[in-house]
Design a protein around this motif. Structure first.
Motif, short mmCIF file in Angstrom:
data_model
loop_
_atom_site.label_atom_id
_atom_site.label_comp_id
_atom_site.label_asym_id
_atom_site.label_seq_id
_atom_site.Cartn_x
_atom_site.Cartn_y
_atom_site.Cartn_z
N PHE A 143 5.48 14.90 111.83
CA PHE A 143 5.08 15.60 110.56
C PHE A 143 5.02 14.27 109.50
O PHE A 143 5.46 13.35 109.59
CB PHE A 143 6.41 16.50 110.41
CG PHE A 143 6.24 17.83 111.19
CD1 PHE A 143 5.20 17.94 112.08
CD2 PHE A 143 7.38 18.50 111.23
CE1 PHE A 143 5.63 18.96 113.02
CE2 PHE A 143 7.21 19.79 111.82
CZ PHE A 143 6.41 19.93 112.73
N GLU A 147 7.18 16.63 104.73
CA GLU A 147 7.60 17.92 105.56
C GLU A 147 8.96 17.77 106.17
O GLU A 147 9.81 18.34 106.46
CB GLU A 147 6.45 18.11 106.66
CG GLU A 147 5.16 18.67 106.16
CD GLU A 147 4.22 18.62 107.09
OE1 GLU A 147 3.09 19.10 106.88
OE2 GLU A 147 4.12 17.75 107.87
N CYS A 166 5.96 25.15 110.37
CA CYS A 166 5.28 23.77 110.09
C CYS A 166 4.14 23.62 111.33
O CYS A 166 2.88 23.28 110.92
CB CYS A 166 6.16 22.87 109.72
SG CYS A 166 5.19 21.48 109.26
N TRP A 167 4.45 23.66 112.25
CA TRP A 167 3.93 23.22 113.58
C TRP A 167 2.66 23.92 113.81
O TRP A 167 1.45 23.48 114.01
CB TRP A 167 4.75 23.02 114.93
CG TRP A 167 3.95 22.61 116.00
CD1 TRP A 167 3.17 23.48 116.96
CD2 TRP A 167 3.92 21.37 116.53
NE1 TRP A 167 2.82 22.61 117.97
CE2 TRP A 167 3.17 21.28 117.83
CE3 TRP A 167 4.51 20.03 116.24
CZ2 TRP A 167 2.95 20.02 118.16
CZ3 TRP A 167 4.13 18.84 116.97
CH2 TRP A 167 3.56 18.96 117.97
N LYS A 169 1.12 25.96 111.47
CA LYS A 169 0.22 25.55 110.45
C LYS A 169 -0.81 24.40 110.56
O LYS A 169 -2.00 24.52 110.64
CB LYS A 169 0.86 25.75 109.41
CG LYS A 169 1.26 27.17 108.64
CD LYS A 169 1.91 26.95 107.38
CE LYS A 169 2.69 28.01 106.86
NZ LYS A 169 3.90 28.44 107.53
N LYS A 170 -0.14 23.49 111.01
CA LYS A 170 -0.84 22.18 111.38
C LYS A 170 -1.78 22.18 112.56
O LYS A 170 -3.02 21.89 112.39
CB LYS A 170 0.40 21.00 111.40
CG LYS A 170 1.14 20.70 110.43
CD LYS A 170 2.18 19.73 110.49
CE LYS A 170 1.88 18.17 110.61
NZ LYS A 170 1.46 17.86 108.96
N SER A 189 0.00 17.41 104.90
CA SER A 189 1.08 18.25 104.72
C SER A 189 0.41 19.61 104.58
O SER A 189 -0.49 19.95 103.95
CB SER A 189 1.84 17.69 103.51
OG SER A 189 2.41 16.45 103.70
N LEU A 192 5.15 24.68 103.30
CA LEU A 192 6.14 24.98 104.13
C LEU A 192 6.76 26.38 103.46
O LEU A 192 7.58 26.35 102.40
CB LEU A 192 7.21 23.79 104.12
CG LEU A 192 6.89 22.56 104.92
CD1 LEU A 192 7.46 21.60 104.59
CD2 LEU A 192 6.42 23.06 106.40
#
Length: 260
Positions: A143, A147, A166-167, A169-170, A189, A192
């Motif tokens: 990250f 993040e 987060c994971w 979305k990335k 980024s 979040l």
């Protein structure tokens, strides 16, 4: 979710919509057999490489339902759909379909998510939330600094949910770009938030010059308890519609469409 009335075999997708389909991968044998019949020889060979029968069957269902859905949008038999792959392995419809639809598939444990849109690149990621102790180490490795700072400030009971928010979305963004890990996860980024409402948040990414800066919309999805998911699509202003793919019991192979 409520069951809709019977609908025609074709499916409509407005230009300002993106559709997300949740699929249970554990289906009766007759459903799996019907879906297997639509796969190409290459897909059947890929399914046979799985060591465990459960994984083999889940691959068959995921690919078969993808074909089934695309066939209904395109009004073509699922077995006649041809996929092409870019240099990073991302599938797309063959040139004979003249880029009429964009799609993406993700599966984890017993669920799959399929995203379908017109014209704009789309990506989806689904993760089964598993309790483990090394989330902080993974975050520091993959990250961005912003993040990581956000995550370490959270109470411990919120960490896992925020990590997977987060994971996913990335990963959804990377899958939409179609370049995989050629774009490092820590080079950009994402906003979040763990808000369960599927309201899009905008992402404007330059990715350190790796890809041209473009504006994206990210949606947080909650397909089932114990799962986290996200959808990324290029541009703004799309209406997200979420559906669930189901096959009714009995001999008739008619798909029922389920929606919120």
């Amino acid at each position: 979710m409520s069951l809709s009335p019977s609908l025609p075999s074709s499916r409509q997708l407005a230009s300002d919509e993106v559709h997300s389909w949740c699929v249970s991968l554990d289906v009766p044998p007759e459903t799996s057999a019907r879906l297997y019949a639509t796969l190409t020889p290459d897909e059947r060979t890929r399914s046979a490489r799985f060591r465990f029968e459960r994984d083999q069957q889940r691959f068959i269902v995921a690919r078969g339902v993808l074909r089934d859905l695309l066939g209904r949008y395109l009004q073509i038999h699922p077995g006649k759909i041809n996929f092409v792959y870019n240099a990073f392995g991302k599938p797309d419809l063959g040139p004979e379909f003249t880029n009429r639809l964009k799609f993406n598939l993700s599966h984890s444990a017993g669920l799959a998510l399929i995203a379908i849109a017109t014209a704009s690149d789309v990506g989806v990621d689904l993760e089964h939330i598993r309790p483990q102790s090394d989330y902080a180490d993974i975050a520091r490795r993959f990250f961005s600094a912003a993040e990581v700072d956000y995550l370490i400030a959270l109470p411990s009971h919120l960490y896992a949910e925020a990590f997977f928010s987060c994971w996913t979305k990335k990963e959804a963004y990377l899958k939409a770009c179609g370049e995989g890990l050629a774009i490092p996860l820590n080079s950009f980024s994402v906003p979040l938030t763990t808000d369960p409402a599927p309201t899009p948040v905008e992402l404007y990414v330059a990715s350190k010059g790796i890809v041209p800066a473009r504006r994206w919309s990210l949606y947080t999805l909650r397909p089932a308890p114990g799962y986290a998911a996200a959808l990324a699509i290029e541009g703004t202003g799309r209406r997200l519609r979420q559906w669930q793919w189901k096959m009714p019991h009995g001999p008739a192979p008619t798909v029922e469409w389920v929606h919120p």
